[in-house]
Design an enzyme around this catalytic site. Structure first.
Site, short mmCIF file in Angstrom:
data_model
loop_
_atom_site.label_atom_id
_atom_site.label_comp_id
_atom_site.label_asym_id
_atom_site.label_seq_id
_atom_site.Cartn_x
_atom_site.Cartn_y
_atom_site.Cartn_z
N GLN A 24 0.80 -1.22 0.00
CA GLN A 24 0.00 0.00 0.00
C GLN A 24 0.83 1.27 0.00
OE1 GLN A 24 -2.72 -1.77 3.26
NE2 GLN A 24 -3.99 -0.32 2.17
N ASN A 164 -1.43 -10.47 8.76
CA ASN A 164 -2.36 -9.38 9.06
C ASN A 164 -3.78 -9.74 8.63
OD1 ASN A 164 -3.01 -6.35 9.50
ND2 ASN A 164 -3.72 -6.73 7.41
N GLU A 165 -4.71 -9.67 9.56
CA GLU A 165 -6.15 -9.79 9.28
C GLU A 165 -6.49 -11.00 8.41
OE1 GLU A 165 -8.08 -6.32 7.87
OE2 GLU A 165 -7.51 -5.09 9.58
N ASN A 301 -6.80 -4.96 15.24
CA ASN A 301 -7.26 -3.89 14.35
C ASN A 301 -8.74 -3.69 14.61
OD1 ASN A 301 -4.70 -4.03 13.30
ND2 ASN A 301 -5.31 -4.71 11.25
N GLU A 379 -4.23 -1.22 14.21
CA GLU A 379 -4.86 -0.34 13.22
C GLU A 379 -6.15 0.20 13.79
OE1 GLU A 379 -5.60 -1.76 9.19
OE2 GLU A 379 -3.73 -2.91 9.25
N SER A 434 -5.48 2.17 -1.14
CA SER A 434 -6.43 1.28 -0.47
C SER A 434 -6.90 0.21 -1.46
CB SER A 434 -7.61 2.10 0.04
OG SER A 434 -8.66 1.26 0.38
N TRP A 435 -6.77 -1.04 -1.05
CA TRP A 435 -6.92 -2.21 -1.91
C TRP A 435 -8.10 -2.15 -2.88
CZ3 TRP A 435 -2.74 -5.11 -1.03
CH2 TRP A 435 -2.13 -4.99 0.22
N TYR A 443 -6.39 8.01 4.89
CA TYR A 443 -6.37 7.71 6.32
C TYR A 443 -5.22 8.40 7.05
CZ TYR A 443 -9.52 3.57 6.04
OH TYR A 443 -10.58 2.71 5.89
C1 BGP Z 1 -7.34 -3.14 7.04
C2 BGP Z 1 -6.06 -3.50 6.34
C3 BGP Z 1 -5.31 -2.34 5.79
C4 BGP Z 1 -6.14 -1.17 5.33
C5 BGP Z 1 -7.30 -0.87 6.26
C6 BGP Z 1 -8.30 0.10 5.71
O1 BGP Z 1 -8.25 -4.15 6.79
O2 BGP Z 1 -5.21 -4.22 7.17
O3 BGP Z 1 -4.43 -2.83 4.83
O4 BGP Z 1 -6.40 -1.17 4.01
O5 BGP Z 1 -8.00 -2.03 6.62
O6 BGP Z 1 -9.12 -0.56 4.80
P1 BGP Z 1 -9.56 0.07 3.45
O7 BGP Z 1 -8.28 0.42 2.76
O8 BGP Z 1 -10.32 -0.98 2.75
O9 BGP Z 1 -10.38 1.23 3.80
#
Ligand code: BGP
Length: 472
Positions: A24, A164-165, A301, A379, A434-435, A443
């Site tokens: 990211q 992670n997650e 998170n 997070e 963001s993915w 953020y």
């Molecule tokens: C979490 C991830 C992060 C980040 C964040 C915010 O799930 O660990 O990588 O992306 O969420 O999410 P998003 O970018 O979808 O808003």
């Protein structure tokens, strides 16, 4: 004028950090021998946004670490891109990738910023992804080899996270379908991937302790508490089902080392309704059991909670990846339907702003999972369409300050009641990619002008700095 709101003081020696993830922030996806992840071709085909140059952290990390230091942070979350070290996920290590991370860690440590390092943050190597990703047990073996290599190669890292997650990956890949390979309500794959990611984590934890390394290891779960929209028996049961699927299965596997009978009854109910199955092989639970008491710490998170009502129709979902309020929906056959709760504010991406959920989660961990001894919030933050006005004006992200302030208050309340929370990492350090949303969901404490890559501290960065001073 003081910026401080509810929170006036941080605990002494509190870990106060900003979070990033390799894919990211780094950009440079084709540089220095890096291999492809599951995202590269997918994003190119999708054509909505590119992961290059993201926040160009690959080249600009000194600037971001300097900013972290200047604004009072003492830690950073980064991840190692598996494909910088092993371009295909296995085989010969790529020295240029190894050198990059040595330089990054050294720069952090030289500037008083402690690195907390994840080995996997959603960026599976493309070669392994094509072979089934976490659904292929061979993937676990490659992950363990990669972890072992990193433990030996980077003794300067003292704080490790495996994955992670786990749920976000499994859920986004196989239930919501907004991550590749975009399956929708493929319940068998989603539950199997959760189990196998857990196994991979547990094997790495067991290895880490066998190697008698002088640091700490744990994993990161995102927890979304699920509340029934009203207290009817049907809605209460829907909440239990969804909670089992996205939270409890993983918490049990991580900290109990088995899936409790009640958890499995709920999971089996979901599997049955969806004609799905979970395969647990002989020996799997022994691995989980050994690891359960060996997690040195836990990364939590937390972004939001969910409200649910019972639902018996077919599954369907709409993902809000544009920030157009009110465009998401989620109905899971035999589980429930997510609904909005009047009075609970939401972000432009329909995420519920509900700090009570963080407090409830911390108390739940304390009560139900004694093996979860030390917690870091790894997070938490607000996705927001920050507006840049001019270089002379500070970007006013008061809603973000308010969001973090409320969540810190929840954290400190739980801490006061004995929950051992030792730190907080805001998502995110700087604006990043963001993915499933691209670049308009910001953020960061630091605004990134993605055209010039110039950084601008937002009001939240100044607020962070003021709070940092209260630790002394
Ligand atoms: C979490 C991830 C992060 C980040 C964040 C915010 O799930 O660990 O990588 O992306 O969420 O999410 P998003 O970018 O979808 O808003």
């Amino acid at each position: 004028m003081s910026l401080l709101n509810r929170i006036k003081k941080l605990p002494q020696n509190f870990v106060w950090g900003g979070a990033t993830a390799a894919y990211q922030v780094e950009g440079a996806t084709k540089e220095d021998g890096k291999g492809k992840t599951m995202w590269d071709d997918y994003l190119e085909q999708q054509g909505r946004f590119s992961p290059d140059p993201a926040s160009d952290f690959y080249h600009r990390y000194p600037e971001d670490i300097n900013l972290s230091h200047q604004y009072g942070l003492n830690a950073i979350r980064v991840s190692i891109a598996w494909t910088r070290i092993f371009p295909q996920g296995f085989g010969e290590p790529n020295r240029q990738g190894v050198t990059y991370y040595h330089q990054l860690f050294k720069y952090c440590l030289d500037h008083g910023i402690e690195p907390y390092v994840s080995l996997h943050h959603f960026d599976s190597p493309k070669t392994l992804f094509d072979q089934g990703d976490w659904l292929n047990r061979q993937n676990i073996k490659y992950f363990v080899d990669y972890a072992k290599f990193c433990f030996q190669e980077f003794p300067e890292v003292k704080n490790w996270f495996t994955i992670n997650e786990l749920i976000s990956l499994a859920y986004s890949q196989y239930i919501q379908g907004n991550f590749p390979p975009n399956h929708h309500f493929d319940v068998t794959s989603a539950i199997q991937a959760q189990h196998q990611e857990l196994l991979a984590h547990a094997q790495v934890v067991n290895l880490y302790h066998q190697m008698k390394l002088p640091g700490r290891i744990g994993l990161i779960h995102v927890i979304q508490p699920i509340y029934p929209i009203s207290d009817t028996p049907e809605n209460i049961h829907a909440a239990k089902l969804q909670d089992a699927f996205i939270n409890r299965f993983l918490l049990d596997g991580t900290f109990l080392g088995y899936y409790s009978d009640e958890t499995m009854a709920l999971i089996n109910e979901i599997l049955k309704a969806n004609n799905a199955k979970l395969t647990i092989e002989p020996g799997d639970l022994d691995i989980l059991k050994t690891a359960a008491s060996q997690n040195d710490y836990f990364g939590l998170n937390y972004y939001q909670s969910q409200f649910i009502q019972a639902y018996n129709g077919e599954s369907s979902s709409k993902f809000n990846g544009t920030g157009t309020k009110g465009t998401s929906s989620f109905k899971f056959k035999g589980v429930g339907e997510l609904v909005k709760k009047p009075g609970v504010p939401t972000t432009d991406w329909d995420w519920n702003i509900y700090p009570e959920g963080l407090y409830d989660t911390l108390k739940r961990l304390q009560k139900n999972y004694p093996n979860c001894k030390t917690i870091y919030i790894t997070e938490n933050g607000l996705g927001y369409k920050d507006q840049f006005v001019s270089p002379d004006k500070v970007i006013d992200d008061t809603p973000r300050i308010d969001f973090i302030d409320q969540h810190l208050a929840a954290l400190l309340k739980a801490r006061k009641e004995g929950v051992n929370v030792q730190g907080y990492f805001v998502w995110s350090l700087q604006d990043q990619f963001s993915w499933a949303n691209g670049y308009n969901k910001r953020y960061g404490l630091f605004y990134v002008d993605f055209k010039t890559q110039k950084r601008y501290p937002k009001l939240s960065a100044y607020w962070f700095q003021e709070l940092a001073k209260t630790m002394n």
